[in-house]
Motif scaffolding. Sequence first.
Motif: not given
Ligand code: ZN
Length: 203
Positions: A23, A26, A43, A46, A48
């Motif tokens: 990611c 993060c 992800c 998070c 994403y």
């Molecule tokens: Zn992430």
Amino acid sequence: MNHQQVFINSTPADLRKRQIHHCPRCGARLSEQRLKKHQRQICPACRYTHYLNPSPGVTVIVPSKERQVLIAKRAEEIDFGGKWCLPGGYVEYEESFIDAAFREVGEETGLAIRLAGIVNVVSNLCNGDHHTLVVVLLAEAVGAQPVAGDDCTEVKWIDQGQHQDIDYAFEADRRIIDGYFNGHLQMIPIDERFRIKPFPAKN
Ligand SMILES: [Zn+2]
């Protein structure tokens, strides 16, 4: 065909080459999930989502007073090196496509331009790694002689006769220049607020 917008010069892109492992937000390892019709990398930490999209670009037809068109020779070390194209390039995140047109023409040819209008938009699947969505603009050169810069080794003005023999990097450019010489281009005017001094300055 006078107005062509989709150019598919290769097999579809190999999307696996576009995958990433971690990611960018993060650093967690991405997982694959099917979202609606598309396989996406997401992800788990998070949320994403790594979207794959064509890259937005601009190209600019800059005619001389004698109705010649400016073209640039691509440096050997970049994609389609040694072939010719209209001045142009990718739109950066912090700029509009209008800004990108001023910047790319300046970097590649040294010319200041006055934009006249939008003459086409093309989807250009050039090879498996290279899928662009390109806004094609018409401009007028302001002042000096062009000088090759950035990723170009040479720039020159061509007339309709010379155009037939040019080894172009992109079929789209050939068709757009055909359209210019044959008088087939139609134009949407440029947003006048950004025509000369583009985009609000960065903070
Ligand atoms: Zn992430």
